[in-house]
Design a protein around this motif. Structure first.
Motif, PDB file in Angstrom:
ATOM      1  N   PHE A 101     -23.049-109.787  30.152  1.00 55.98           N
ATOM      2  CA  PHE A 101     -24.510-110.421  30.186  1.00 55.98           C
ATOM      3  C   PHE A 101     -24.082-111.789  30.950  1.00 55.98           C
ATOM      4  O   PHE A 101     -25.012-111.971  32.047  1.00 55.98           O
ATOM      5  N   ILE A 102     -23.279-112.498  30.512  1.00 52.61           N
ATOM      6  CA  ILE A 102     -23.102-113.761  31.103  1.00 52.61           C
ATOM      7  C   ILE A 102     -22.430-113.753  32.574  1.00 52.61           C
ATOM      8  O   ILE A 102     -22.959-114.290  33.309  1.00 52.61           O
ATOM      9  N   ARG A 104     -23.269-111.297  34.704  1.00 49.22           N
ATOM     10  CA  ARG A 104     -24.503-110.986  35.495  1.00 49.22           C
ATOM     11  C   ARG A 104     -25.461-112.052  35.756  1.00 49.22           C
ATOM     12  O   ARG A 104     -26.081-112.440  36.842  1.00 49.22           O
ATOM     13  N   HIS A 105     -25.704-112.955  34.675  1.00 54.07           N
ATOM     14  CA  HIS A 105     -26.336-114.093  34.708  1.00 54.07           C
ATOM     15  C   HIS A 105     -25.753-115.087  35.518  1.00 54.07           C
ATOM     16  O   HIS A 105     -26.549-115.655  36.176  1.00 54.07           O
ATOM     17  N   ASN A 108     -26.168-114.234  39.219  1.00 59.38           N
ATOM     18  CA  ASN A 108     -27.578-114.259  39.779  1.00 59.38           C
ATOM     19  C   ASN A 108     -28.092-115.725  39.721  1.00 59.38           C
ATOM     20  O   ASN A 108     -29.089-116.052  40.471  1.00 59.38           O
ATOM     21  N   ASN A 109     -27.686-116.362  38.886  1.00 55.21           N
ATOM     22  CA  ASN A 109     -28.379-117.707  38.614  1.00 55.21           C
ATOM     23  C   ASN A 109     -27.488-118.954  38.842  1.00 55.21           C
ATOM     24  O   ASN A 109     -27.922-120.123  39.086  1.00 55.21           O
ATOM     25  N   TYR A 120     -22.890-110.518  44.277  1.00 56.89           N
ATOM     26  CA  TYR A 120     -23.520-109.257  43.938  1.00 56.89           C
ATOM     27  C   TYR A 120     -22.970-108.010  44.555  1.00 56.89           C
ATOM     28  O   TYR A 120     -22.987-106.958  43.839  1.00 56.89           O
ATOM     29  N   GLY A 156     -26.269-101.775  30.494  1.00 55.96           N
ATOM     30  CA  GLY A 156     -27.027-102.021  29.705  1.00 55.96           C
ATOM     31  C   GLY A 156     -26.794-101.789  28.143  1.00 55.96           C
ATOM     32  O   GLY A 156     -26.806-102.526  27.060  1.00 55.96           O
TER      33      GLY A 156
END
Lengths: 191, 191
Positions: A101-102, A104-105, A108-109, A120, A156
């Motif tokens: 999660f982290i 991908r976060h 992305n951010n 990506y 997920g």
DNA sequence: GTCTATACCCAGATAGAC
DNA sequence: GTCTATCTGGGTATAGAC
């Protein structure tokens, strides 16, 4: 043991990898990295131009290993889909206990625009594509979901179970995870 | 429209809620909150003792609404499990487009020890417990998974689909999501 | 209640000696 | 290559006037 001593650069990468993949990009400071590496914080900037450059190098290393291993797993012959998925989970859990999660976060951010694009694509090629290939092999043409959707959904599903910290309230075993993913929550073993 | 004007305090909470639940606790600065609220940053500290206190007030508000609504949904009579799960997803998606990963990460990692305990209990009561109750109603005693495991797994499943930002690469519809959760990836419609 | 001014800390990054 | 010293900017939070 031809060259026993790790280079400073590789040492920085190994330590940064642990910190970034556990706590995330923002929450990891260059001072922490330097301290654990046994060097001073400005010395990092001899080896890397920016903190973001360290992150990119870390992800390049990780992606290479992950991609190679996942491709090996999906190419195994004479295996059920469930068995291959189990191998994927085991590999990620044992060799790659990363907070996806982290990760991908952060991709992305937390990255600049160009680096976001680059990372990506890297992520897609190494983490997603092998799973897409796997599902393409196994699903029927008239299936309700396409391979990309299933691959995303698979990550997920398993992400909460492969990271190390983050208050481990998730207790399912890998084989239970695969069962839920493939057959859902309904017990059909007796039909 | 008895009192049209929102109090400053409530305004701060509404704006903080959006920011915290979208970007997370760390990534939201008190300066941003103040700017969007149209007040100065030190003024926040007249209404709340710390930034963490704002976060707690936000989560108390959210939890109340979520708990009430989820309890309503699970108490609906004469509904299939699938329909109730669909209602849950719709409610969260429409009225509560929150990044649940970040929320759980913040509760677990960004709060002081006492507040962590308090918020975790709040989260459990409002988000998790209604789902546990729901699964308890519907699963058989000899099921492969218990209600707590299923409730946790359900949130892991739907979280990527109910947040607003975070590069929307997840495209499954709510009903597809429910289908995957209940029946897995295998197409059994024709059996 | 809301403001201005400011303290204090920690972050990423640079300059320049050794 | 690695260090010390330092810059600059952002963060949370406080003091005190209005």
């Amino acid at each position: 043991m031809s060259s026993k001593k790790k280079t400073t650069r590789q040492n920085i990468l190994d330590i940064s990898s642990e910190l970034f993949m556990d706590k995330g990009f923002q929450a990891t400071s260059t001072r922490q990295i330097a301290e654990r590496a046994g060097i001073t914080q400005p010395n990092l900037y001899y080896h890397f131009k920016t903190k973001e450059a360290i992150y990119i190098a870390v992800l390049e290393d990780l992606s290479k290993v992950v991609r190679e291993q996942l491709e090996l797993i999906i190419q195994e012959d004479n295996q059920l889909l469930e068995e291959k998925l189990l191998h994927v989970i085991h590999f990620l859990k044992e060799k790659h206990p990363v907070n996806l999660f982290i990760m991908r976060h952060d991709i992305n951010n937390e990255m600049s625009k160009e680096n976001h694009q680059f990372l990506y694509q890297l992520w897609r090629q190494s983490y997603l594509q092998p799973l897409i290939d796997l599902f393409t092999q196994y699903i029927k043409d008239d299936a309700l979901f396409n391979a990309v959707e299933l691959a995303m959904h698979f990550y997920g599903n398993i992400s909460p179970y492969i990271q190390k910290s983050e208050g481990n309230h998730e207790t399912l075993r890998p084989d239970q995870l695969v069962h839920l993913f493939v057959y859902g929550i309904i017990d059909r073993k007796d039909t």
